[in-house]
Design a protein around this motif. Structure first.
Motif, PDB file in Angstrom:
ATOM      1  N   ALA A   1       1.478 -11.751  -3.534  1.00  0.00           N
ATOM      2  CA  ALA A   1       1.631 -11.461  -2.182  1.00  0.00           C
ATOM      3  C   ALA A   1      -0.018 -10.858  -1.783  1.00  0.00           C
ATOM      4  O   ALA A   1      -0.583 -10.268  -2.571  1.00  0.00           O
ATOM      5  CB  ALA A   1       2.570 -10.236  -1.776  1.00  0.00           C
ATOM      6  N   TYR A   2      -0.408 -11.457  -0.550  1.00  0.00           N
ATOM      7  CA  TYR A   2      -1.586 -10.980   0.043  1.00  0.00           C
ATOM      8  C   TYR A   2      -1.413 -10.016   1.177  1.00  0.00           C
ATOM      9  O   TYR A   2      -1.219 -10.268   2.042  1.00  0.00           O
ATOM     10  CB  TYR A   2      -2.396 -12.155   0.372  1.00  0.00           C
ATOM     11  N   VAL A   3      -1.596  -8.841   0.768  1.00  0.00           N
ATOM     12  CA  VAL A   3      -1.043  -7.656   1.678  1.00  0.00           C
ATOM     13  C   VAL A   3      -2.066  -6.430   1.964  1.00  0.00           C
ATOM     14  O   VAL A   3      -1.578  -5.215   1.583  1.00  0.00           O
ATOM     15  CB  VAL A   3       0.428  -7.211   1.226  1.00  0.00           C
ATOM     16  N   PRO A   4      -3.110  -6.885   2.142  1.00  0.00           N
ATOM     17  CA  PRO A   4      -4.158  -5.541   2.450  1.00  0.00           C
ATOM     18  C   PRO A   4      -3.777  -4.729   3.441  1.00  0.00           C
ATOM     19  O   PRO A   4      -4.504  -3.472   3.582  1.00  0.00           O
ATOM     20  CB  PRO A   4      -5.542  -6.702   2.690  1.00  0.00           C
ATOM     21  N   TYR A   5      -3.081  -5.212   4.457  1.00  0.00           N
ATOM     22  CA  TYR A   5      -2.799  -4.283   5.689  1.00  0.00           C
ATOM     23  C   TYR A   5      -1.499  -3.380   5.553  1.00  0.00           C
ATOM     24  O   TYR A   5      -1.523  -2.394   5.748  1.00  0.00           O
ATOM     25  CB  TYR A   5      -2.753  -5.106   6.979  1.00  0.00           C
TER      26      TYR A   5
ATOM     27  N   VAL B   1       6.327  -8.879  -0.486  1.00  0.00           N
ATOM     28  CA  VAL B   1       7.367  -9.483  -0.646  1.00  0.00           C
ATOM     29  C   VAL B   1       7.491 -10.920  -1.279  1.00  0.00           C
ATOM     30  O   VAL B   1       6.589 -11.614  -1.216  1.00  0.00           O
ATOM     31  CB  VAL B   1       8.133  -9.760   1.097  1.00  0.00           C
ATOM     32  N   GLY B   2       8.609 -11.246  -1.895  1.00  0.00           N
ATOM     33  CA  GLY B   2       8.464 -12.665  -2.661  1.00  0.00           C
ATOM     34  C   GLY B   2       9.769 -13.180  -2.265  1.00  0.00           C
ATOM     35  O   GLY B   2      11.024 -12.676  -2.024  1.00  0.00           O
ATOM     36  N   ALA B   3       9.728 -14.596  -2.175  1.00  0.00           N
ATOM     37  CA  ALA B   3      11.011 -15.239  -2.178  1.00  0.00           C
ATOM     38  C   ALA B   3      11.094 -16.410  -2.955  1.00  0.00           C
ATOM     39  O   ALA B   3      10.408 -16.926  -3.231  1.00  0.00           O
ATOM     40  CB  ALA B   3      11.072 -15.802  -0.567  1.00  0.00           C
ATOM     41  N   ALA B   4      12.457 -17.019  -2.921  1.00  0.00           N
ATOM     42  CA  ALA B   4      12.860 -17.915  -3.915  1.00  0.00           C
ATOM     43  C   ALA B   4      13.794 -18.719  -3.429  1.00  0.00           C
ATOM     44  O   ALA B   4      14.819 -18.381  -3.023  1.00  0.00           O
ATOM     45  CB  ALA B   4      13.042 -17.641  -5.316  1.00  0.00           C
ATOM     46  N   LEU B   5      13.311 -19.944  -2.969  1.00  0.00           N
ATOM     47  CA  LEU B   5      14.312 -20.766  -2.208  1.00  0.00           C
ATOM     48  C   LEU B   5      14.911 -21.800  -2.697  1.00  0.00           C
ATOM     49  O   LEU B   5      14.145 -22.721  -3.500  1.00  0.00           O
ATOM     50  CB  LEU B   5      13.432 -21.327  -0.957  1.00  0.00           C
TER      51      LEU B   5
ATOM     52  N   GLY C   1       7.888 -18.167  -2.614  1.00  0.00           N
ATOM     53  CA  GLY C   1       6.545 -18.081  -1.596  1.00  0.00           C
ATOM     54  C   GLY C   1       6.541 -16.263  -1.564  1.00  0.00           C
ATOM     55  O   GLY C   1       7.292 -15.510  -1.952  1.00  0.00           O
ATOM     56  N   CYS C   2       5.187 -16.141  -1.066  1.00  0.00           N
ATOM     57  CA  CYS C   2       5.009 -14.615  -0.771  1.00  0.00           C
ATOM     58  C   CYS C   2       4.548 -14.333   0.804  1.00  0.00           C
ATOM     59  O   CYS C   2       4.057 -15.372   1.350  1.00  0.00           O
ATOM     60  CB  CYS C   2       4.001 -14.066  -1.921  1.00  0.00           C
TER      61      CYS C   2
ATOM     62  N   SER D   1      -0.861 -13.579  12.864  1.00  0.00           N
ATOM     63  CA  SER D   1      -1.169 -14.880  12.098  1.00  0.00           C
ATOM     64  C   SER D   1      -0.278 -14.803  10.457  1.00  0.00           C
ATOM     65  O   SER D   1      -0.366 -15.564   9.909  1.00  0.00           O
ATOM     66  CB  SER D   1      -2.354 -15.086  11.819  1.00  0.00           C
ATOM     67  N   THR D   2       0.270 -13.535  10.378  1.00  0.00           N
ATOM     68  CA  THR D   2       0.577 -13.302   9.223  1.00  0.00           C
ATOM     69  C   THR D   2       1.920 -14.084   8.788  1.00  0.00           C
ATOM     70  O   THR D   2       2.681 -14.391   9.839  1.00  0.00           O
ATOM     71  CB  THR D   2       1.057 -11.783   8.933  1.00  0.00           C
ATOM     72  N   ILE D   3       2.145 -14.838   7.508  1.00  0.00           N
ATOM     73  CA  ILE D   3       3.348 -15.415   7.353  1.00  0.00           C
ATOM     74  C   ILE D   3       4.364 -14.591   6.192  1.00  0.00           C
ATOM     75  O   ILE D   3       3.569 -13.846   5.363  1.00  0.00           O
ATOM     76  CB  ILE D   3       3.127 -16.910   6.886  1.00  0.00           C
ATOM     77  N   CYS D   4       5.439 -14.648   6.712  1.00  0.00           N
ATOM     78  CA  CYS D   4       6.465 -14.004   5.789  1.00  0.00           C
ATOM     79  C   CYS D   4       6.681 -14.931   4.468  1.00  0.00           C
ATOM     80  O   CYS D   4       6.437 -15.890   4.625  1.00  0.00           O
ATOM     81  CB  CYS D   4       7.587 -13.752   6.394  1.00  0.00           C
TER      82      CYS D   4
END
Ligand code: THU
Length: 126
Positions: free
Chosen positions: A17-21, A26-30, A40-41, A50-53
């Motif tokens: 995850a790229y979460v400097p703010y 969060v991680g996901a497995a689909l 995904g992260c 512009s953040t994506i979950c």
């Protein structure tokens, strides 16, 4: 694949995850209907909107590889509250598989299972 295995893949994905703010990885497995799993992260941006979950990252990876039919998604966050998908992610996933299973975690390794159709009844469609 067991729930625990899928959850473990989601946990591993959260390490990217790229979460400097928010400092909230969060991680996901689909899991797709043919058994393929895309992880995904969350990826944040200085323009916060512009953040994506994590869930949508995984979904974009899957769709861009030609997968449209999903069975389950595991969402990992080491959170006090249940890591349920946000409204935008519910709508985004429901576009493809409105009745898929959603596994949500919270701190301590507990998880619960929902149907996406219960989390997002009457999704927008036309
Ligand atoms: N986030 C997700 O990755 N998934 C969700 O379903 C809710 C929120 C992320 C977005 C942001 O990077 C951080 O969590 C705090 O909102």
């Amino acid at each position: 694949m067991t729930d625990k295995q899928l959850l473990s893949m989601a946990q591993k994905a959260s390490l990217n995850a790229y979460v400097p703010y928010s400092h909230f990885p969060v991680g996901a497995a689909l899991e797709c209907s043919d058994g393929t799993v895309y992880t995904g992260c969350n990826i944040e941006n200085a323009a916060f909107g512009s953040t994506i979950c994590a869930e949508r990252t995984a979904c974009c990876k899957a769709v861009s590889e030609g997968h449209h039919d999903f069975v389950r998604i595991a969402i990992f966050a080491d959170s006090e509250n249940w890591a349920t998908p946000c409204g935008a992610c519910r709508q985004f996933l429901a576009e493809f598989s409105p009745d898929m299973e959603v596994l949500c975690t919270k701190a301590g390794g507990k998880y619960v299972s929902y149907r996406l159709s219960d989390l997002l009844p009457q999704r927008f469609n036309f």
